[in-house]
Each structure stands twice: as C-alpha cells, then as structure tokens.
Design a protein around this motif. Structure first.
Motif, PDB file in Angstrom:
ATOM      1  N   ARG A   1      -5.102   5.786  -1.032  1.00 44.21           N
ATOM      2  CA  ARG A   1      -4.148   4.621  -0.714  1.00 44.21           C
ATOM      3  C   ARG A   1      -4.267   3.371  -1.718  1.00 44.21           C
ATOM      4  O   ARG A   1      -5.677   3.090  -1.889  1.00 44.21           O
ATOM      5  CB  ARG A   1      -4.058   4.570   0.656  1.00 44.21           C
ATOM      6  CG  ARG A   1      -2.878   3.608   1.214  1.00 44.21           C
ATOM      7  CD  ARG A   1      -2.895   3.524   2.465  1.00 44.21           C
ATOM      8  NE  ARG A   1      -2.316   2.114   3.091  1.00 44.21           N
ATOM      9  CZ  ARG A   1      -1.091   2.353   3.400  1.00 44.21           C
ATOM     10  NH1 ARG A   1      -0.142   3.254   3.189  1.00 44.21           N
ATOM     11  NH2 ARG A   1      -0.363   1.056   3.669  1.00 44.21           N
ATOM     12  N   HIS A   2      -3.437   2.881  -2.321  1.00 43.37           N
ATOM     13  CA  HIS A   2      -3.781   1.807  -2.896  1.00 43.37           C
ATOM     14  C   HIS A   2      -2.636   0.613  -3.092  1.00 43.37           C
ATOM     15  O   HIS A   2      -1.533   0.828  -2.577  1.00 43.37           O
ATOM     16  CB  HIS A   2      -4.189   1.908  -4.538  1.00 43.37           C
ATOM     17  CG  HIS A   2      -2.958   2.928  -5.256  1.00 43.37           C
ATOM     18  ND1 HIS A   2      -2.687   4.403  -4.983  1.00 43.37           N
ATOM     19  CD2 HIS A   2      -1.806   2.451  -5.962  1.00 43.37           C
ATOM     20  CE1 HIS A   2      -1.509   4.476  -5.480  1.00 43.37           C
ATOM     21  NE2 HIS A   2      -1.046   3.573  -6.034  1.00 43.37           N
ATOM     22  N   GLU A   3      -2.677  -0.400  -3.773  1.00 38.04           N
ATOM     23  CA  GLU A   3      -1.878  -1.696  -3.748  1.00 38.04           C
ATOM     24  C   GLU A   3      -2.091  -2.456  -4.690  1.00 38.04           C
ATOM     25  O   GLU A   3      -3.260  -2.665  -5.421  1.00 38.04           O
ATOM     26  CB  GLU A   3      -1.641  -2.285  -2.334  1.00 38.04           C
ATOM     27  CG  GLU A   3      -2.798  -3.099  -1.949  1.00 38.04           C
ATOM     28  CD  GLU A   3      -2.532  -3.714  -0.490  1.00 38.04           C
ATOM     29  OE1 GLU A   3      -2.811  -3.208   0.359  1.00 38.04           O
ATOM     30  OE2 GLU A   3      -2.151  -5.006  -0.716  1.00 38.04           O
TER      31      GLU A   3
ATOM     32  N   GLY B   1       0.787  -1.227  -0.073  1.00 39.66           N
ATOM     33  CA  GLY B   1      -0.067  -0.072  -0.028  1.00 39.66           C
ATOM     34  C   GLY B   1       0.987   1.287   0.038  1.00 39.66           C
ATOM     35  O   GLY B   1       1.793   1.612   0.951  1.00 39.66           O
ATOM     36  N   HIS B   2       0.577   1.988  -0.889  1.00 39.35           N
ATOM     37  CA  HIS B   2       1.206   3.504  -0.841  1.00 39.35           C
ATOM     38  C   HIS B   2       0.384   4.615  -1.535  1.00 39.35           C
ATOM     39  O   HIS B   2      -0.974   4.187  -2.096  1.00 39.35           O
ATOM     40  CB  HIS B   2       2.287   3.349  -1.945  1.00 39.35           C
ATOM     41  CG  HIS B   2       1.901   2.882  -3.135  1.00 39.35           C
ATOM     42  ND1 HIS B   2       1.816   1.716  -3.335  1.00 39.35           N
ATOM     43  CD2 HIS B   2       1.995   3.681  -4.343  1.00 39.35           C
ATOM     44  CE1 HIS B   2       1.468   1.408  -4.623  1.00 39.35           C
ATOM     45  NE2 HIS B   2       1.619   2.845  -5.169  1.00 39.35           N
ATOM     46  N   ILE B   3       0.697   5.804  -1.361  1.00 37.76           N
ATOM     47  CA  ILE B   3      -0.060   6.879  -2.141  1.00 37.76           C
ATOM     48  C   ILE B   3       0.977   7.623  -2.976  1.00 37.76           C
ATOM     49  O   ILE B   3       2.377   7.186  -3.091  1.00 37.76           O
ATOM     50  CB  ILE B   3      -0.624   7.957  -1.133  1.00 37.76           C
ATOM     51  CG1 ILE B   3       0.736   8.703  -0.282  1.00 37.76           C
ATOM     52  CG2 ILE B   3      -1.559   7.654  -0.262  1.00 37.76           C
ATOM     53  CD1 ILE B   3       0.340   9.902   0.649  1.00 37.76           C
ATOM     54  N   HIS B   4       0.702   8.488  -3.743  1.00 42.52           N
ATOM     55  CA  HIS B   4       1.829   9.209  -4.907  1.00 42.52           C
ATOM     56  C   HIS B   4       1.897  10.627  -4.339  1.00 42.52           C
ATOM     57  O   HIS B   4       1.104  11.548  -5.001  1.00 42.52           O
ATOM     58  CB  HIS B   4       1.257   8.911  -6.059  1.00 42.52           C
ATOM     59  CG  HIS B   4       1.194   7.696  -6.801  1.00 42.52           C
ATOM     60  ND1 HIS B   4       1.393   7.353  -8.120  1.00 42.52           N
ATOM     61  CD2 HIS B   4       1.293   6.417  -6.185  1.00 42.52           C
ATOM     62  CE1 HIS B   4       1.523   6.023  -8.320  1.00 42.52           C
ATOM     63  NE2 HIS B   4       1.310   5.404  -7.133  1.00 42.52           N
ATOM     64  N   PRO B   5       2.787  10.877  -3.498  1.00 46.30           N
ATOM     65  CA  PRO B   5       2.939  12.566  -2.854  1.00 46.30           C
ATOM     66  C   PRO B   5       3.241  13.378  -3.904  1.00 46.30           C
ATOM     67  O   PRO B   5       3.923  12.858  -4.806  1.00 46.30           O
ATOM     68  CB  PRO B   5       4.097  12.124  -1.821  1.00 46.30           C
ATOM     69  CG  PRO B   5       4.138  10.758  -1.652  1.00 46.30           C
ATOM     70  CD  PRO B   5       3.669  10.020  -2.660  1.00 46.30           C
TER      71      PRO B   5
HETATM   72 FE   LIG Z   1       0.732   3.259  -6.870  1.00 45.28          FE
END
Ligand SMILES: [Fe+2]
Length: 206
Positions: free
Chosen positions: A184-186, A116-120
């Motif tokens: 947030r996505h993965e 999981g992550h976001i794109h800052p």
């Molecule tokens: Fe991504």
C-alpha cells in the motif's frame, strides 16, 4: 543472541539520469505527457467525475507506449529494471516472463495528492518521475503488517528506517521506483507551485 530481519519488503530505487540521452528523453516525456493530457477528453472527463485533481490516463488509455517514442524508450528501460527487481527479490518465476500490462501518466496539480491504494491483479508496480518541483509530494509506503499491529508499540525515535511504519521517498526527475503490487502506498500533497508529473506502470507474469 541473534536478532534477524525476516520477511523483508523490497523497494527498488534507481535513477536513469546517467543513461545516455536521458535529459532529452525526459524533456520529450514531459512534452508528451502534457500533450496526451490536453488531447485525452475521455481521461479529462474521468478525472472530473472521480475527483482527480490533475490528469491521469489510467482509466482512459491502454496504448501509451505507442503514442510517442519517448514512452516506448522509457518502457524498454523499465522492462530491464523490472527484471533486476525480480532477480533482487528472489522471485521464482520459472519460465514466465514479465509483461508491462498497464502504463499511465499522472499529472498532479499544486495541492493535489493521491490517497492510499494497492495495485490489484499485478505483481510489480512502480513509477518513473518526470517532473518533481520543489515541494512536490513524496511517495509514502506503508508497513504491510499494519492491520495486524493492534497492540504493538510504535518504533522509538532511534529506530532505523527499516523499523518505521511509514517510509517517505522523495523522488527527483529521472528517479524510478518499484515495489510489489500488494504494498500500500500513496502520494502526499504536492506543495510545490508547479505540476508534478510521473509515469506509473504494472507488470504481470505471462
Ligand atoms: Fe499507485
């Protein structure tokens, strides 16, 4: 009584398969992705050092659109789609314009996932899917309010998709998806027996 849905989170899903010349474009994209992966030693090193099971050009290349016509052709299609997403999401961008400020390849080996992550630092993010073998991982999106739900019951079994805490989108070759970069996505594990190839991107306003 009225119950209203407020503070909607938008996900764009579309397919380029009906575009003229798509099959040839997608074949070219697959070949170009594999060629870049083979040639990009800095990217291979980064993947080794950071536990990326496969290849990504995210940390090593910033000129993907200039590396093959297929990448620049896809970028044009994505630019138009980013405008569609912006309009459909009621974004008030004034005189600003969308600029794709990052554009990169993801190749996940069998059993590989992306946590999981976001794109800052970006506004719109998304992915175009080149190759999704049977069993390839889905895009998993997470309710952005999750951190505020410490005592909230989960949705019951009859709840619609819009009330779920997690949503899974299974892409096919030619699928494009876009969302706001804070979401947030993965990528769930690639349970297929072949590579899962996609091309991701970020847009900012200039
Ligand atoms: Fe991504």
């Amino acid at each position: 009584m009225s119950i209203q849905s407020l503070f909607i989170t938008q996900l764009l899903r579309d397919s380029f398969t009906q575009e003229s010349g798509w099959a040839e474009l997608n074949t070219d994209l697959e070949q170009a992705c594999l060629q870049v992966a083979e040639d990009d030693e800095a990217g291979q090193k980064w993947c080794d050092e950071n536990g990326y099971d496969g290849y990504t050009s995210y940390a090593s290349l910033n000129d993907l659109a200039d590396r093959a016509n297929a990448f620049s052709d896809l970028k044009e299609m994505l630019d138009a789609k980013a405008n569609d997403f912006s309009t459909a999401s009621y974004m008030d961008i004034g005189c600003a314009k969308w600029e794709m400020d990052s554009y990169w390849i993801n190749i996940l080996n069998p059993l590989a996932a992306h946590s999981g992550h976001i794109h800052p630092h970006s506004v719109i993010s998304g992915t175009y899917y080149v190759k999704t073998p049977e069993g390839a991982g889905a895009l998993k999106l997470e309710d952005p309010r999750l951190a505020m739900m410490m005592n909230a019951p989960g949705p019951n079994k009859d709840a619609p998709r819009s009330a779920q805490r997690f949503v899974y989108e299974k892409p096919e070759p030619g699928t494009v998806m876009m969302w706001e970069s804070w979401l947030r996505h993965e990528v769930t594990a690639n349970m297929g027996e072949d590579l899962r190839i996609s091309i991701s991107f970020n847009y900012s306003l200039i």
